[in-house]
Design a protein around this motif. Sequence first.
Motif, PDB file in Angstrom:
ATOM      1  N   LEU A  70     -12.309  -9.286   7.177  1.00  0.00           N
ATOM      2  CA  LEU A  70     -11.994  -9.901   6.112  1.00  0.00           C
ATOM      3  C   LEU A  70     -11.960  -8.877   4.963  1.00  0.00           C
ATOM      4  O   LEU A  70     -12.832  -8.135   4.484  1.00  0.00           O
ATOM      5  N   ASP A  71     -11.124  -9.198   3.919  1.00  0.00           N
ATOM      6  CA  ASP A  71     -11.208  -8.545   2.537  1.00  0.00           C
ATOM      7  C   ASP A  71     -10.516  -9.584   1.766  1.00  0.00           C
ATOM      8  O   ASP A  71      -9.732 -10.593   2.004  1.00  0.00           O
ATOM      9  N   LYS A  72     -10.833  -9.296   0.353  1.00  0.00           N
ATOM     10  CA  LYS A  72     -10.091 -10.216  -0.797  1.00  0.00           C
ATOM     11  C   LYS A  72      -8.807  -9.861  -1.055  1.00  0.00           C
ATOM     12  O   LYS A  72      -8.542  -8.411  -1.829  1.00  0.00           O
ATOM     13  N   GLY A  73      -7.801 -10.633  -0.846  1.00  0.00           N
ATOM     14  CA  GLY A  73      -6.566 -10.299  -1.472  1.00  0.00           C
ATOM     15  C   GLY A  73      -6.230 -10.953  -2.741  1.00  0.00           C
ATOM     16  O   GLY A  73      -7.299 -11.408  -3.855  1.00  0.00           O
ATOM     17  N   GLY A 110       3.153 -10.891  -1.857  1.00  0.00           N
ATOM     18  CA  GLY A 110       2.013 -10.436  -1.020  1.00  0.00           C
ATOM     19  C   GLY A 110       2.349 -10.349   0.571  1.00  0.00           C
ATOM     20  O   GLY A 110       1.830  -9.455   1.267  1.00  0.00           O
ATOM     21  N   THR A 111       3.088 -11.244   0.904  1.00  0.00           N
ATOM     22  CA  THR A 111       3.329 -10.926   2.177  1.00  0.00           C
ATOM     23  C   THR A 111       4.223  -9.950   2.896  1.00  0.00           C
ATOM     24  O   THR A 111       4.271  -9.582   4.095  1.00  0.00           O
ATOM     25  N   LYS A 112       4.719  -9.171   1.656  1.00  0.00           N
ATOM     26  CA  LYS A 112       5.566  -7.829   2.029  1.00  0.00           C
ATOM     27  C   LYS A 112       4.176  -6.961   2.774  1.00  0.00           C
ATOM     28  O   LYS A 112       4.868  -6.164   3.593  1.00  0.00           O
ATOM     29  N   ALA A 113       3.213  -7.047   2.523  1.00  0.00           N
ATOM     30  CA  ALA A 113       2.150  -6.288   3.260  1.00  0.00           C
ATOM     31  C   ALA A 113       1.734  -6.828   4.599  1.00  0.00           C
ATOM     32  O   ALA A 113       0.855  -6.071   5.269  1.00  0.00           O
ATOM     33  N   MET A 114       2.314  -7.612   5.029  1.00  0.00           N
ATOM     34  CA  MET A 114       2.099  -8.119   6.401  1.00  0.00           C
ATOM     35  C   MET A 114       3.201  -8.023   7.370  1.00  0.00           C
ATOM     36  O   MET A 114       3.074  -8.550   8.366  1.00  0.00           O
ATOM     37  N   ALA A 167       0.652   1.869  -0.138  1.00  0.00           N
ATOM     38  CA  ALA A 167       0.626   0.615  -0.764  1.00  0.00           C
ATOM     39  C   ALA A 167       2.004   0.065  -1.120  1.00  0.00           C
ATOM     40  O   ALA A 167       2.806   0.933  -1.161  1.00  0.00           O
ATOM     41  N   ILE A 168       2.087  -1.109  -1.224  1.00  0.00           N
ATOM     42  CA  ILE A 168       3.539  -1.631  -1.568  1.00  0.00           C
ATOM     43  C   ILE A 168       3.579  -2.277  -3.014  1.00  0.00           C
ATOM     44  O   ILE A 168       2.653  -2.984  -3.572  1.00  0.00           O
ATOM     45  N   THR A 169       4.473  -1.525  -3.630  1.00  0.00           N
ATOM     46  CA  THR A 169       4.815  -1.966  -4.949  1.00  0.00           C
ATOM     47  C   THR A 169       5.134  -3.493  -5.157  1.00  0.00           C
ATOM     48  O   THR A 169       5.865  -4.108  -4.426  1.00  0.00           O
ATOM     49  N   GLY A 170       4.350  -4.302  -5.990  1.00  0.00           N
ATOM     50  CA  GLY A 170       4.470  -5.614  -6.209  1.00  0.00           C
ATOM     51  C   GLY A 170       3.556  -6.497  -5.290  1.00  0.00           C
ATOM     52  O   GLY A 170       3.504  -7.418  -5.406  1.00  0.00           O
ATOM     53  N   ALA A 171       2.888  -5.756  -4.209  1.00  0.00           N
ATOM     54  CA  ALA A 171       2.044  -6.371  -3.344  1.00  0.00           C
ATOM     55  C   ALA A 171       0.707  -5.424  -3.135  1.00  0.00           C
ATOM     56  O   ALA A 171       0.134  -5.457  -2.241  1.00  0.00           O
ATOM     57  N   THR A 172       0.174  -4.623  -4.164  1.00  0.00           N
ATOM     58  CA  THR A 172      -0.500  -3.581  -4.136  1.00  0.00           C
ATOM     59  C   THR A 172      -1.795  -4.421  -3.751  1.00  0.00           C
ATOM     60  O   THR A 172      -2.605  -3.621  -2.828  1.00  0.00           O
ATOM     61  N   THR A 217      -2.894  -7.062  -2.170  1.00  0.00           N
ATOM     62  CA  THR A 217      -2.681  -7.415  -0.820  1.00  0.00           C
ATOM     63  C   THR A 217      -2.700  -6.102   0.328  1.00  0.00           C
ATOM     64  O   THR A 217      -3.389  -6.212   1.131  1.00  0.00           O
ATOM     65  N   SER A 218      -1.818  -5.265  -0.099  1.00  0.00           N
ATOM     66  CA  SER A 218      -1.970  -4.177   0.920  1.00  0.00           C
ATOM     67  C   SER A 218      -3.077  -3.288   0.788  1.00  0.00           C
ATOM     68  O   SER A 218      -3.592  -2.756   1.620  1.00  0.00           O
TER      69      SER A 218
END
Length: 199
Positions: A104-107, A139-143, A170-175, A177-178
Motif C-alpha cells: 500500500l502507498d499514498k497516491g 492518475g490511471t496512466k500509471a496503471m 514517472a509519468i508527466t501529469g500522474a507523478t 500516482t506513479s
Amino acid sequence: MKTEDMKAEAVQVVAVKTSSFEELIKPSLVLLLICLVVTAALAFTYQVTAPVIADINTRNANIARGEVLPQGQGSFSQVNAQLPENVAEVYKADNGAGMVFTTLDKGFGGQVTVMVGIDSEGAITGVKVTKHSETPGLGTKAMTPEYLSQYKGQKAITRSGEPNETEIDAITGATITSNAVFRATETALAQYKSLGGAK
C-alpha cells in the motif's frame, strides 16, 4: 350497586382486556415471531453460503496473483510473518516459483493497493494496481500495462540514477500516482529480501 350493573362492568373490563390483547400484544408477538424466523433463515443461509463465498474469493485472489506471477500456476499459500504496516499480505507460490506481495502507498486520491509478483531469483514478474481512488485519465496512466511493464524483470529499481539499478520513469501529469506505484513496488522488493526470498 346492583348485581346486573356489576356483571355488566365485569364484562366491560374483560372486553377491554381482550381488546387490548388483540390490538397491542398479539401483533407484537406475531412481529417477534416473524423476526425470529427471518433471523434463523438468514443465519442458516449464511452458514451454507459462507464457505462457498470464501472459496470463490480465494479462487479470484489466486487468479489475480497468477497474473503477476504466472509461474505460480494459480496455487498460493499465505506467508505468516510479521509484516510492516504498508504490506497487506504475502503469498508464496505452492510450487516455489516465487512470492506475491500486496503493498500500500499514498497516491493523489488516496491509498493505492499494488500487487507485485517476484520470482525465486528475486526478479519482478508483474505489477498490478488492484485498488485506487486516482483520477481517471490522469492518475490511471500509471496503471496501464504499458507503463507497468518497465518493472518486469527488474531486481532493483531506482528514481535517482543509482548504479546497478533500473531507472523507473514517472509519468508527466500522474507523478504522484506513479511515485506511489514505484514506492509500493520498492516495498515489495524490500520485503522479499527481508523474508529471505522464495526459499
